[in-house]
Scaffold this motif. Structure first.
Motif, PDB file in Angstrom:
ATOM      1  N   GLY A   1     -46.091  28.261 -63.093  1.00  0.00           N
ATOM      2  CA  GLY A   1     -47.386  28.875 -63.310  1.00  0.00           C
ATOM      3  C   GLY A   1     -48.536  28.106 -62.713  1.00  0.00           C
ATOM      4  O   GLY A   1     -48.370  27.006 -62.172  1.00  0.00           O
ATOM      5  N   THR A   2     -49.702  28.740 -62.819  1.00  0.00           N
ATOM      6  CA  THR A   2     -50.944  28.127 -62.374  1.00  0.00           C
ATOM      7  C   THR A   2     -52.022  28.392 -63.415  1.00  0.00           C
ATOM      8  O   THR A   2     -51.992  29.401 -64.118  1.00  0.00           O
ATOM      9  N   ALA A   3     -52.951  27.456 -63.477  1.00  0.00           N
ATOM     10  CA  ALA A   3     -54.128  27.608 -64.326  1.00  0.00           C
ATOM     11  C   ALA A   3     -55.333  27.461 -63.405  1.00  0.00           C
ATOM     12  O   ALA A   3     -55.473  26.459 -62.711  1.00  0.00           O
ATOM     13  N   ARG A   4     -56.178  28.490 -63.370  1.00  0.00           N
ATOM     14  CA  ARG A   4     -57.341  28.489 -62.494  1.00  0.00           C
ATOM     15  C   ARG A   4     -58.592  28.506 -63.370  1.00  0.00           C
ATOM     16  O   ARG A   4     -58.749  29.396 -64.221  1.00  0.00           O
ATOM     17  N   ASN A   5     -59.470  27.502 -63.154  1.00  0.00           N
ATOM     18  CA  ASN A   5     -60.695  27.480 -63.952  1.00  0.00           C
ATOM     19  C   ASN A   5     -61.698  28.483 -63.370  1.00  0.00           C
ATOM     20  O   ASN A   5     -61.437  29.137 -62.356  1.00  0.00           O
ATOM     21  N   LEU A   6     -62.847  28.608 -64.020  1.00  0.00           N
ATOM     22  CA  LEU A   6     -63.816  29.628 -63.619  1.00  0.00           C
ATOM     23  C   LEU A   6     -64.501  29.321 -62.292  1.00  0.00           C
ATOM     24  O   LEU A   6     -65.132  30.191 -61.703  1.00  0.00           O
ATOM     25  N   LEU A   7     -64.357  28.077 -61.805  1.00  0.00           N
ATOM     26  CA  LEU A   7     -64.879  27.720 -60.481  1.00  0.00           C
ATOM     27  C   LEU A   7     -63.857  27.989 -59.383  1.00  0.00           C
ATOM     28  O   LEU A   7     -64.142  27.803 -58.207  1.00  0.00           O
ATOM     29  N   GLY A   8     -62.650  28.404 -59.781  1.00  0.00           N
ATOM     30  CA  GLY A   8     -61.602  28.711 -58.817  1.00  0.00           C
ATOM     31  C   GLY A   8     -60.667  27.562 -58.514  1.00  0.00           C
ATOM     32  O   GLY A   8     -59.772  27.686 -57.682  1.00  0.00           O
ATOM     33  N   VAL A   9     -60.852  26.415 -59.205  1.00  0.00           N
ATOM     34  CA  VAL A   9     -59.958  25.273 -58.996  1.00  0.00           C
ATOM     35  C   VAL A   9     -58.635  25.568 -59.697  1.00  0.00           C
ATOM     36  O   VAL A   9     -58.600  25.903 -60.879  1.00  0.00           O
ATOM     37  N   SER A  10     -57.548  25.446 -58.933  1.00  0.00           N
ATOM     38  CA  SER A  10     -56.227  25.798 -59.437  1.00  0.00           C
ATOM     39  C   SER A  10     -55.394  24.547 -59.713  1.00  0.00           C
ATOM     40  O   SER A  10     -55.428  23.584 -58.942  1.00  0.00           O
ATOM     41  N   LYS A  11     -54.656  24.582 -60.825  1.00  0.00           N
ATOM     42  CA  LYS A  11     -53.746  23.499 -61.188  1.00  0.00           C
ATOM     43  C   LYS A  11     -52.361  24.089 -61.421  1.00  0.00           C
ATOM     44  O   LYS A  11     -52.225  25.115 -62.095  1.00  0.00           O
ATOM     45  N   LYS A  12     -51.361  23.429 -60.867  1.00  0.00           N
ATOM     46  CA  LYS A  12     -49.975  23.872 -61.034  1.00  0.00           C
ATOM     47  C   LYS A  12     -49.483  23.493 -62.430  1.00  0.00           C
ATOM     48  O   LYS A  12     -49.759  22.393 -62.911  1.00  0.00           O
ATOM     49  N   LEU A  13     -48.770  24.413 -63.058  1.00  0.00           N
ATOM     50  CA  LEU A  13     -48.168  24.152 -64.361  1.00  0.00           C
ATOM     51  C   LEU A  13     -46.678  23.886 -64.174  1.00  0.00           C
ATOM     52  O   LEU A  13     -45.975  24.691 -63.546  1.00  0.00           O
ATOM     53  N   THR A  14     -46.208  22.790 -64.738  1.00  0.00           N
ATOM     54  CA  THR A  14     -44.789  22.450 -64.688  1.00  0.00           C
ATOM     55  C   THR A  14     -44.249  22.532 -66.109  1.00  0.00           C
ATOM     56  O   THR A  14     -44.666  21.769 -66.981  1.00  0.00           O
ATOM     57  N   PHE A  15     -43.335  23.459 -66.328  1.00  0.00           N
ATOM     58  CA  PHE A  15     -42.791  23.691 -67.670  1.00  0.00           C
ATOM     59  C   PHE A  15     -41.487  22.941 -67.873  1.00  0.00           C
ATOM     60  O   PHE A  15     -40.645  22.881 -66.969  1.00  0.00           O
ATOM     61  N   LYS A  16     -41.343  22.400 -69.077  1.00  0.00           N
ATOM     62  CA  LYS A  16     -40.124  21.720 -69.489  1.00  0.00           C
ATOM     63  C   LYS A  16     -39.472  22.566 -70.580  1.00  0.00           C
ATOM     64  O   LYS A  16     -40.138  22.974 -71.535  1.00  0.00           O
ATOM     65  N   GLU A  17     -38.168  22.838 -70.435  1.00  0.00           N
ATOM     66  CA  GLU A  17     -37.456  23.602 -71.454  1.00  0.00           C
ATOM     67  C   GLU A  17     -37.030  22.681 -72.585  1.00  0.00           C
ATOM     68  O   GLU A  17     -36.460  21.618 -72.345  1.00  0.00           O
ATOM     69  N   ILE A  18     -37.311  23.099 -73.816  1.00  0.00           N
ATOM     70  CA  ILE A  18     -36.922  22.365 -75.017  1.00  0.00           C
ATOM     71  C   ILE A  18     -36.009  23.281 -75.824  1.00  0.00           C
ATOM     72  O   ILE A  18     -36.411  24.378 -76.198  1.00  0.00           O
ATOM     73  N   SER A  19     -34.780  22.828 -76.077  1.00  0.00           N
ATOM     74  CA  SER A  19     -33.835  23.589 -76.904  1.00  0.00           C
ATOM     75  C   SER A  19     -33.612  22.830 -78.200  1.00  0.00           C
ATOM     76  O   SER A  19     -33.225  21.669 -78.180  1.00  0.00           O
ATOM     77  N   GLU A  20     -33.870  23.495 -79.307  1.00  0.00           N
ATOM     78  CA  GLU A  20     -33.657  22.927 -80.636  1.00  0.00           C
ATOM     79  C   GLU A  20     -32.920  23.972 -81.461  1.00  0.00           C
ATOM     80  O   GLU A  20     -33.516  24.939 -81.904  1.00  0.00           O
ATOM     81  N   GLY A  21     -31.619  23.795 -81.629  1.00  0.00           N
ATOM     82  CA  GLY A  21     -30.830  24.786 -82.352  1.00  0.00           C
ATOM     83  C   GLY A  21     -30.842  26.102 -81.595  1.00  0.00           C
ATOM     84  O   GLY A  21     -30.531  26.139 -80.403  1.00  0.00           O
ATOM     85  N   ASP A  22     -31.215  27.180 -82.256  1.00  0.00           N
ATOM     86  CA  ASP A  22     -31.273  28.498 -81.619  1.00  0.00           C
ATOM     87  C   ASP A  22     -32.600  28.749 -80.918  1.00  0.00           C
ATOM     88  O   ASP A  22     -32.770  29.773 -80.271  1.00  0.00           O
ATOM     89  N   ALA A  23     -33.543  27.836 -81.073  1.00  0.00           N
ATOM     90  CA  ALA A  23     -34.877  28.026 -80.496  1.00  0.00           C
ATOM     91  C   ALA A  23     -34.965  27.414 -79.099  1.00  0.00           C
ATOM     92  O   ALA A  23     -34.373  26.372 -78.826  1.00  0.00           O
ATOM     93  N   ILE A  24     -35.702  28.091 -78.223  1.00  0.00           N
ATOM     94  CA  ILE A  24     -35.990  27.585 -76.886  1.00  0.00           C
ATOM     95  C   ILE A  24     -37.493  27.709 -76.672  1.00  0.00           C
ATOM     96  O   ILE A  24     -38.062  28.782 -76.879  1.00  0.00           O
ATOM     97  N   TYR A  25     -38.117  26.601 -76.267  1.00  0.00           N
ATOM     98  CA  TYR A  25     -39.547  26.579 -76.008  1.00  0.00           C
ATOM     99  C   TYR A  25     -39.783  26.012 -74.624  1.00  0.00           C
ATOM    100  O   TYR A  25     -39.004  25.204 -74.135  1.00  0.00           O
ATOM    101  N   TYR A  26     -40.878  26.396 -74.031  1.00  0.00           N
ATOM    102  CA  TYR A  26     -41.272  25.876 -72.726  1.00  0.00           C
ATOM    103  C   TYR A  26     -42.652  25.251 -72.885  1.00  0.00           C
ATOM    104  O   TYR A  26     -43.576  25.894 -73.381  1.00  0.00           O
ATOM    105  N   LEU A  27     -42.768  23.983 -72.472  1.00  0.00           N
ATOM    106  CA  LEU A  27     -44.016  23.249 -72.618  1.00  0.00           C
ATOM    107  C   LEU A  27     -44.533  22.812 -71.261  1.00  0.00           C
ATOM    108  O   LEU A  27     -43.769  22.348 -70.416  1.00  0.00           O
ATOM    109  N   ALA A  28     -45.842  22.938 -71.079  1.00  0.00           N
ATOM    110  CA  ALA A  28     -46.517  22.419 -69.888  1.00  0.00           C
ATOM    111  C   ALA A  28     -47.792  21.736 -70.352  1.00  0.00           C
ATOM    112  O   ALA A  28     -48.466  22.205 -71.274  1.00  0.00           O
ATOM    113  N   VAL A  29     -48.115  20.622 -69.706  1.00  0.00           N
ATOM    114  CA  VAL A  29     -49.343  19.889 -70.011  1.00  0.00           C
ATOM    115  C   VAL A  29     -50.389  20.269 -68.968  1.00  0.00           C
ATOM    116  O   VAL A  29     -50.099  20.352 -67.775  1.00  0.00           O
TER     117      VAL A  29
END
Length: 147
Positions: free
Chosen positions: A86-114
């Motif tokens: 993914g990407t996050a673009r601020n209101l000035l148009g500056v874009s930042k790449k999002l890098t997601f990490k998959e987290i598996s805990e039991g039956d749950a799966i989450y994706y985290l990006a800073v």
């Protein structure tokens, strides 16, 4: 002893995930995309305890946000595995790449990006979700505040 610490971290993260999902439920931050119910939330990294942040390699800072996404099958509500970019673009148009990490805990799966941000910075966030058979795009906007 390491097993006990891992259990504590897992429980802590599951509590965080539960908090995130309960906040999501109240704010209705859910999109139905194709065959998926996609739950998402963005929050400050300072909401995460230091132990959990260390375990998942998240730098806690009043200027770091976390994006948490979970993908559920629309019919069965079972967690789905996918590749998120993914990407996050601020209101000035500056874009930042999002890098997601998959987290598996039991039956749950989450994706985290800073996402680093400036105080009161608003982002338009676009996340591509691909499980190999289906592709969808999640779009949302979030304003971050330094705490």
């Amino acid at each position: 002893m390491a097993s006990s610490n891992q259990t504590k971290l897992a429980i802590g993260f599951m509590l965080l995930a539960s908090l995130a999902l309960s906040m999501t439920a109240r704010a209705e931050q859910k999109e139905t995309l194709g065959d998926w119910d996609v739950h998402y939330i963005a929050f400050n990294s300072t909401f995460i305890t230091p132990d959990i942040a260390k375990h998942y390699a998240i730098v806690r800072s009043k200027y770091n946000g976390v994006i948490n996404i979970s993908i559920l099958d629309k019919q069965t509500q079972e967690a789905q595995s996918a590749v998120l970019t993914g990407t996050a673009r601020n209101l000035l148009g500056v874009s930042k790449k999002l890098t997601f990490k998959e987290i598996s805990e039991g039956d749950a799966i989450y994706y985290l990006a800073v996402l680093p941000f400036s105080d009161q910075e608003t982002f338009r966030i676009a996340v591509d979700i691909n499980d190999g058979a289906n592709k969808q795009v999640l779009n949302f906007q979030h304003k971050f505040y330094a705490e």
